[in-house]
Scaffold this active site. Sequence first.
Site, PDB file in Angstrom:
ATOM      1  CB  ILE A  23       1.774  25.086  28.988  1.00 39.75           C
ATOM      2  CG1 ILE A  23       1.725  24.040  27.853  1.00 39.75           C
ATOM      3  CG2 ILE A  23       0.529  25.961  28.981  1.00 39.75           C
ATOM      4  CD1 ILE A  23       0.615  23.003  27.991  1.00 39.75           C
ATOM      5  CG  ASP A  66       7.743  25.675  38.793  1.00 37.03           C
ATOM      6  OD1 ASP A  66       7.163  25.685  37.684  1.00 37.03           O
ATOM      7  OD2 ASP A  66       8.235  24.641  39.304  1.00 37.03           O
ATOM      8  CB  THR A 109       5.930  20.874  27.631  1.00 35.39           C
ATOM      9  OG1 THR A 109       5.109  19.776  28.091  1.00 35.39           O
ATOM     10  CG2 THR A 109       5.042  21.963  27.062  1.00 35.39           C
ATOM     11  CB  THR A 144      -4.002  18.300  21.565  1.00 34.52           C
ATOM     12  OG1 THR A 144      -3.801  16.930  21.195  1.00 34.52           O
ATOM     13  CG2 THR A 144      -2.941  19.151  20.856  1.00 34.52           C
ATOM     14  CE1 TYR A 180      -2.006  15.409  33.224  1.00 37.21           C
ATOM     15  CE2 TYR A 180      -3.232  14.618  31.317  1.00 37.21           C
ATOM     16  CZ  TYR A 180      -2.510  15.621  31.943  1.00 37.21           C
ATOM     17  OH  TYR A 180      -2.293  16.824  31.315  1.00 37.21           O
ATOM     18  CB  VAL A 236      -0.120  24.358  43.523  1.00 34.58           C
ATOM     19  CG1 VAL A 236       0.441  25.440  42.630  1.00 34.58           C
ATOM     20  CG2 VAL A 236       0.149  22.963  42.959  1.00 34.58           C
ATOM     21  CE  LYS A 242      -4.246  18.229  33.690  1.00 35.33           C
ATOM     22  NZ  LYS A 242      -3.912  19.565  34.196  1.00 35.33           N
ATOM     23  CG  ASN A 244       0.563  25.919  33.698  1.00 35.95           C
ATOM     24  OD1 ASN A 244       0.206  25.384  32.646  1.00 35.95           O
ATOM     25  ND2 ASN A 244       1.829  25.883  34.119  1.00 35.95           N
TER      26      ASN A 244
HETATM   27  P1  NAD Z   1       5.898  20.985  32.495  1.00 32.64           P
HETATM   28  O1  NAD Z   1       6.309  19.789  33.257  1.00 32.64           O
HETATM   29  O2  NAD Z   1       6.707  21.443  31.354  1.00 32.64           O
HETATM   30  O3  NAD Z   1       5.691  22.229  33.511  1.00 32.64           O
HETATM   31  C1  NAD Z   1       4.910  22.100  34.681  1.00 32.64           C
HETATM   32  C2  NAD Z   1       5.516  22.933  35.796  1.00 32.64           C
HETATM   33  O4  NAD Z   1       4.725  22.725  36.986  1.00 32.64           O
HETATM   34  C3  NAD Z   1       6.961  22.531  36.152  1.00 32.64           C
HETATM   35  O5  NAD Z   1       7.824  23.643  36.085  1.00 32.64           O
HETATM   36  C4  NAD Z   1       6.862  21.977  37.571  1.00 32.64           C
HETATM   37  O6  NAD Z   1       8.005  22.216  38.361  1.00 32.64           O
HETATM   38  C5  NAD Z   1       5.627  22.719  38.094  1.00 32.64           C
HETATM   39  N1  NAD Z   1       5.043  22.045  39.267  1.00 32.64           N
HETATM   40  C6  NAD Z   1       4.877  20.724  39.484  1.00 32.64           C
HETATM   41  N2  NAD Z   1       4.385  20.499  40.710  1.00 32.64           N
HETATM   42  C7  NAD Z   1       4.222  21.712  41.295  1.00 32.64           C
HETATM   43  C8  NAD Z   1       3.751  22.145  42.564  1.00 32.64           C
HETATM   44  N3  NAD Z   1       3.385  21.268  43.522  1.00 32.64           N
HETATM   45  N4  NAD Z   1       3.694  23.473  42.818  1.00 32.64           N
HETATM   46  C9  NAD Z   1       4.116  24.374  41.885  1.00 32.64           C
HETATM   47  N5  NAD Z   1       4.589  24.022  40.681  1.00 32.64           N
HETATM   48  C10 NAD Z   1       4.643  22.711  40.388  1.00 32.64           C
HETATM   49  O7  NAD Z   1       4.383  20.687  32.015  1.00 32.64           O
HETATM   50  P2  NAD Z   1       3.480  21.452  30.926  1.00 32.64           P
HETATM   51  O8  NAD Z   1       3.361  20.556  29.746  1.00 32.64           O
HETATM   52  O9  NAD Z   1       3.928  22.842  30.731  1.00 32.64           O
HETATM   53  O10 NAD Z   1       2.072  21.389  31.677  1.00 32.64           O
HETATM   54  C11 NAD Z   1       1.433  22.515  32.216  1.00 32.64           C
HETATM   55  C12 NAD Z   1      -0.042  22.185  32.397  1.00 32.64           C
HETATM   56  O11 NAD Z   1      -0.620  21.879  31.128  1.00 32.64           O
HETATM   57  C13 NAD Z   1      -0.297  20.951  33.275  1.00 32.64           C
HETATM   58  O12 NAD Z   1      -1.415  21.180  34.092  1.00 32.64           O
HETATM   59  C14 NAD Z   1      -0.576  19.854  32.265  1.00 32.64           C
HETATM   60  O13 NAD Z   1      -1.365  18.821  32.809  1.00 32.64           O
HETATM   61  C15 NAD Z   1      -1.314  20.650  31.195  1.00 32.64           C
HETATM   62  N6  NAD Z   1      -1.302  20.004  29.867  1.00 32.64           N
HETATM   63  C16 NAD Z   1      -0.109  19.643  29.286  1.00 32.64           C
HETATM   64  C17 NAD Z   1      -0.145  18.995  28.058  1.00 32.64           C
HETATM   65  C18 NAD Z   1       1.126  18.541  27.368  1.00 32.64           C
HETATM   66  O14 NAD Z   1       1.045  17.609  26.529  1.00 32.64           O
HETATM   67  N7  NAD Z   1       2.280  19.134  27.639  1.00 32.64           N
HETATM   68  C19 NAD Z   1      -1.379  18.721  27.419  1.00 32.64           C
HETATM   69  C20 NAD Z   1      -2.540  19.105  28.061  1.00 32.64           C
HETATM   70  C21 NAD Z   1      -2.506  19.756  29.282  1.00 32.64           C
END
Ligand code: NAD
Length: 283
Positions: free
Chosen positions: A28, A47, A196, A192, A161, A70, A165, A96
């Site tokens: 995302i 990242d 990814t 939702t 989790y 982060v 959230k 994010n």
């Molecule tokens: P993803 O795993 O594809 O990407 C997340 C990124 O965060 C990764 O590149 C990872 O290396 C980085 N990351 C992890 N720990 C870190 C840290 N300590 N410092 C810096 N970077 C760090 O996940 P995504 O699906 O793209 O999720 C992004 C956000 O969206 C998250 O907060 C997730 O909870 C939220 N989200 C995702 C979904 C889903 O189904 N994919 C749904 C709702 C919300």
Amino acid sequence: MTATRRSRRQAARIRDKVVVITGGARGIGLATASTLHGLGAQIAIGDIDEAAVKEAGTTHEFEYQGRLDVTDPASFEQFLDDVERTLGPIDVLINNAGIMPTGKLTDESDHVTRRILDINIYGVILGSKLGLHRMLPRGTGHVVNIASLAGETHLPGLATYNASKHAVVGFTDTLREEYHGSGLSFSSVLPTITNTELGSGLDSGPFRNAEPKEIADAVATLIARPKSKVRVTAVAGFVTRVVGLLPDRLGDRIGRALGSSHLVLDAVDSEQREAYEKRARSG
Ligand code: NAD
């Protein structure tokens, strides 16, 4: 207003803004970076995955990319300093970065519990605080926190989790009131299940999964016209809110009928989640 005029207006509001996106190496975060870059924003992605963030930043020709943890105040402060030195004052900070290890609570190691809380909650609180220190004296800026529809509902297999959230939604709502009148905006984004790596092997039952680009487009709209929350998809967001208004027993029964009791738990040990679970738990 025609769609073309609307998108021209949106681009005009986004163009040249300095936007920081944490966890921007994939998923995302990367989709959002790419969409906003396409609309003329100056993008800085950070990242923990140094190789992936370098590759993403170079491939997409973003203005800045670098390693960022982060959960580490020194790393976060240094990253924001470097971005501001290179691109100027930060207009939008998108918190994010997040992880989603799955499983029943009694199977979750304390290390994993703390990791989820550290990245998903502390990382967002720390980022918001550091962003505020920079934005408040200027009287302008936008903090966008990526929460989840899991922040307004509950799914077995995601207890910690879900808690994280819910925390992000409550935290962001509070900032909006605490800094009312400051000139700053605060928003939560509630996707939702999205296609990814984090969402691998999961499907949204009767609803469809979202694509990262849909979340990115929603964030772009939010930056152009700030509002407190956006839920993606609209249908999943609507159903979550309506079910949330019902008495718990009825809401839980509807959730179970929609498959919520096994949606995540069935996928915990699936082959599709193996690589992601390993990455999310390590570190
Ligand atoms: P993803 O795993 O594809 O990407 C997340 C990124 O965060 C990764 O590149 C990872 O290396 C980085 N990351 C992890 N720990 C870190 C840290 N300590 N410092 C810096 N970077 C760090 O996940 P995504 O699906 O793209 O999720 C992004 C956000 O969206 C998250 O907060 C997730 O909870 C939220 N989200 C995702 C979904 C889903 O189904 N994919 C749904 C709702 C919300």
